[in-house]
Design a protein around this motif. Structure first.
Motif, mmCIF file in Angstrom:
data_model
loop_
_atom_site.group_PDB
_atom_site.id
_atom_site.type_symbol
_atom_site.label_atom_id
_atom_site.label_comp_id
_atom_site.label_asym_id
_atom_site.label_seq_id
_atom_site.Cartn_x
_atom_site.Cartn_y
_atom_site.Cartn_z
ATOM 1 N N LYS A 98 0.754 -1.105 0.111
ATOM 2 C CA LYS A 98 0.054 0.020 0.042
ATOM 3 C C LYS A 98 0.952 1.301 0.077
ATOM 4 O O LYS A 98 1.917 1.422 0.834
ATOM 5 C CB LYS A 98 -1.086 -0.068 1.303
ATOM 6 C CG LYS A 98 -2.120 0.955 1.304
ATOM 7 C CD LYS A 98 -2.771 0.955 2.197
ATOM 8 C CE LYS A 98 -4.232 1.566 2.136
ATOM 9 N NZ LYS A 98 -5.453 1.457 2.990
ATOM 10 N N ASP A 99 0.467 2.084 -1.020
ATOM 11 C CA ASP A 99 1.392 3.360 -1.008
ATOM 12 C C ASP A 99 1.024 4.287 0.210
ATOM 13 O O ASP A 99 -0.266 4.694 0.256
ATOM 14 C CB ASP A 99 1.258 4.247 -2.318
ATOM 15 C CG ASP A 99 1.791 5.535 -2.394
ATOM 16 O OD1 ASP A 99 2.551 5.828 -1.682
ATOM 17 O OD2 ASP A 99 1.829 5.748 -3.664
ATOM 18 N N GLU A 100 1.930 4.573 0.924
ATOM 19 C CA GLU A 100 1.604 5.521 2.090
ATOM 20 C C GLU A 100 1.109 6.937 1.920
ATOM 21 O O GLU A 100 0.170 7.367 2.564
ATOM 22 C CB GLU A 100 3.066 5.652 3.141
ATOM 23 C CG GLU A 100 3.487 4.307 3.644
ATOM 24 C CD GLU A 100 4.857 4.593 4.132
ATOM 25 O OE1 GLU A 100 5.396 5.781 4.214
ATOM 26 O OE2 GLU A 100 5.357 3.528 4.434
ATOM 27 N N ASN A 101 1.362 7.428 0.656
ATOM 28 C CA ASN A 101 1.110 8.888 0.756
ATOM 29 C C ASN A 101 -0.492 8.743 -0.166
ATOM 30 O O ASN A 101 -1.357 9.703 0.013
ATOM 31 C CB ASN A 101 1.977 9.685 -0.470
ATOM 32 C CG ASN A 101 3.144 9.673 -0.062
ATOM 33 O OD1 ASN A 101 3.445 9.848 1.118
ATOM 34 N ND2 ASN A 101 4.490 9.709 -0.708
ATOM 35 N N LYS A 102 -0.399 7.993 -1.172
ATOM 36 C CA LYS A 102 -1.849 8.078 -1.853
ATOM 37 C C LYS A 102 -2.895 6.927 -1.248
ATOM 38 O O LYS A 102 -4.012 7.191 -1.642
ATOM 39 C CB LYS A 102 -1.554 7.769 -3.478
ATOM 40 C CG LYS A 102 -0.409 8.704 -4.162
ATOM 41 C CD LYS A 102 -0.020 8.212 -5.422
ATOM 42 C CE LYS A 102 0.786 9.181 -5.888
ATOM 43 N NZ LYS A 102 1.313 8.870 -7.177
ATOM 44 N N ARG A 104 -3.109 3.757 -2.040
ATOM 45 C CA ARG A 104 -3.570 2.781 -2.813
ATOM 46 C C ARG A 104 -2.664 1.743 -3.192
ATOM 47 O O ARG A 104 -1.312 1.987 -2.650
ATOM 48 C CB ARG A 104 -3.766 3.292 -4.293
ATOM 49 C CG ARG A 104 -2.723 3.954 -4.955
ATOM 50 C CD ARG A 104 -2.919 4.597 -6.279
ATOM 51 N NE ARG A 104 -1.741 5.234 -6.788
ATOM 52 C CZ ARG A 104 -1.244 5.126 -8.174
ATOM 53 N NH1 ARG A 104 -1.995 4.899 -8.998
ATOM 54 N NH2 ARG A 104 -0.207 5.721 -8.354
ATOM 55 N N PHE A 105 -3.017 0.534 -3.659
ATOM 56 C CA PHE A 105 -2.045 -0.407 -3.787
ATOM 57 C C PHE A 105 -1.338 -0.316 -4.854
ATOM 58 O O PHE A 105 -1.490 -0.232 -6.147
ATOM 59 C CB PHE A 105 -3.101 -1.922 -4.127
ATOM 60 C CG PHE A 105 -2.429 -3.205 -3.726
ATOM 61 C CD1 PHE A 105 -1.969 -3.606 -2.552
ATOM 62 C CD2 PHE A 105 -1.995 -3.938 -4.805
ATOM 63 C CE1 PHE A 105 -1.209 -4.722 -2.224
ATOM 64 C CE2 PHE A 105 -1.303 -5.279 -4.586
ATOM 65 C CZ PHE A 105 -1.011 -5.431 -3.286
ATOM 66 N N ILE A 106 0.184 -0.640 -4.726
ATOM 67 C CA ILE A 106 1.172 -0.624 -5.782
ATOM 68 C C ILE A 106 2.132 -1.729 -5.991
ATOM 69 O O ILE A 106 2.352 -2.337 -5.060
ATOM 70 C CB ILE A 106 2.103 0.955 -5.603
ATOM 71 C CG1 ILE A 106 2.593 0.788 -4.468
ATOM 72 C CG2 ILE A 106 1.161 2.054 -5.892
ATOM 73 C CD1 ILE A 106 4.004 1.763 -4.199
ATOM 74 N N GLN A 107 2.874 -1.791 -7.266
ATOM 75 C CA GLN A 107 3.768 -2.946 -7.276
ATOM 76 C C GLN A 107 5.141 -2.349 -6.937
ATOM 77 O O GLN A 107 5.369 -1.263 -7.651
ATOM 78 C CB GLN A 107 3.652 -3.665 -8.359
ATOM 79 C CG GLN A 107 2.418 -4.315 -8.755
ATOM 80 C CD GLN A 107 2.416 -5.572 -7.970
ATOM 81 O OE1 GLN A 107 3.500 -6.354 -7.698
ATOM 82 N NE2 GLN A 107 1.228 -5.932 -7.528
ATOM 83 N N LYS A 108 6.089 -2.813 -6.054
ATOM 84 C CA LYS A 108 7.389 -2.439 -6.019
ATOM 85 C C LYS A 108 8.582 -3.545 -6.387
ATOM 86 O O LYS A 108 8.159 -4.762 -6.327
ATOM 87 C CB LYS A 108 7.698 -2.246 -4.598
ATOM 88 C CG LYS A 108 7.315 -0.680 -4.089
ATOM 89 C CD LYS A 108 8.100 -0.310 -3.253
ATOM 90 C CE LYS A 108 8.164 1.286 -3.000
ATOM 91 N NZ LYS A 108 9.082 1.836 -1.911
ATOM 92 N N ALA A 109 9.417 -3.001 -7.059
ATOM 93 C CA ALA A 109 10.541 -4.028 -7.620
ATOM 94 C C ALA A 109 11.304 -4.598 -6.177
ATOM 95 O O ALA A 109 11.508 -3.874 -5.374
ATOM 96 C CB ALA A 109 11.416 -3.504 -8.696
ATOM 97 N N LYS A 110 11.516 -5.788 -6.362
ATOM 98 C CA LYS A 110 12.417 -6.472 -5.199
ATOM 99 C C LYS A 110 13.502 -7.289 -5.895
ATOM 100 O O LYS A 110 13.415 -7.837 -7.019
ATOM 101 C CB LYS A 110 11.759 -7.332 -4.469
ATOM 102 C CG LYS A 110 12.422 -8.028 -3.348
ATOM 103 C CD LYS A 110 11.330 -8.839 -2.402
ATOM 104 C CE LYS A 110 12.208 -9.644 -1.293
ATOM 105 N NZ LYS A 110 10.908 -10.387 -0.624
ATOM 106 N N ILE A 111 14.632 -7.032 -5.384
ATOM 107 C CA ILE A 111 15.963 -7.952 -5.515
ATOM 108 C C ILE A 111 16.341 -8.687 -4.184
ATOM 109 O O ILE A 111 16.446 -8.201 -3.320
ATOM 110 C CB ILE A 111 17.137 -6.929 -6.402
ATOM 111 C CG1 ILE A 111 18.117 -8.251 -6.929
ATOM 112 C CG2 ILE A 111 17.549 -6.365 -5.482
ATOM 113 C CD1 ILE A 111 18.947 -7.403 -7.936
ATOM 114 N N GLU A 112 17.010 -9.869 -4.568
ATOM 115 C CA GLU A 112 17.407 -10.693 -3.483
ATOM 116 C C GLU A 112 18.872 -11.159 -4.214
ATOM 117 O O GLU A 112 18.855 -11.810 -5.466
ATOM 118 C CB GLU A 112 16.768 -11.902 -2.882
ATOM 119 C CG GLU A 112 15.449 -11.331 -2.233
ATOM 120 C CD GLU A 112 14.681 -12.320 -2.024
ATOM 121 O OE1 GLU A 112 14.989 -13.252 -1.035
ATOM 122 O OE2 GLU A 112 13.663 -12.707 -2.749
ATOM 123 N N ILE A 113 20.123 -10.825 -3.545
ATOM 124 C CA ILE A 113 21.501 -11.361 -4.253
ATOM 125 C C ILE A 113 21.905 -12.384 -3.013
ATOM 126 O O ILE A 113 22.232 -11.692 -1.764
ATOM 127 C CB ILE A 113 22.177 -10.316 -4.566
ATOM 128 C CG1 ILE A 113 21.522 -9.297 -5.794
ATOM 129 C CG2 ILE A 113 23.485 -10.602 -5.087
ATOM 130 C CD1 ILE A 113 22.565 -8.061 -6.021
#
Length: 150
Positions: A98-102, A104-113
């Protein structure tokens, strides 16, 4: 009782017995994980922490979301280029949140190395440590020791 069928009852099978609880298993998996933020700590804080985790656990998992992904990649490249680690696994995905400012539900990129200890880790770490930190403190000069006794 016309139309009724006899249903064979299956005996209940007990689940396998585990000596670790799910909480303990999660804690063991997270011991060598670093969740990187590009706003909370400086880059070399994470580099030094990753070195310590590699030393203790033979591997480290670096994880980040969104804008912190570049920081994770930089940390991994520093460790690899200095001969301290080799790349074991890279995973990319998206995470819904959930976007704290707006609101609404958003997608965020994630990486694991996942990086593992290189064969020359110990020799590189020993040469990188200043001689003063490795060597025992020298004995005080005799004249200094004599003054201290007075």
């Amino acid at each position: 009782m016309a139309g009724e069928r006899a249903v064979a009852m299956q005996p209940a099978v007990a689940p396998p017995i585990s000596t670790t609880t799910p909480t303990q298993t999660m804690e063991n998996q997270k011991k060598n994980r670093i969740q990187v933020s590009n706003t909370k700590k400086p880059l070399f804080f994470y580099v030094n922490l990753a070195k310590r985790y590699i030393q203790q656990h033979n591997e480290v998992e670096l994880s980040a979301l969104g804008m912190a992904i570049t920081t994770v990649v930089t940390i991994a490249e520093i460790l690899k280029n200095n001969g301290l680690a080799t790349e074991k696994k890279v995973l990319t995905s998206t995470v819904g949140m959930k976007d704290e400012n707006k609101g609404r539900f958003i997608q965020k990129a994630k990486i694991e190395i996942v990086l593992e200890k290189s064969e020359k880790f110990d020799s590189v770490m020993n040469t990188a440590t200043p001689a003063a930190a490795r060597a025992p403190a020298p004995a005080p000069a005799p004249e200094v020791a004599a003054k201290d006794k007075e």
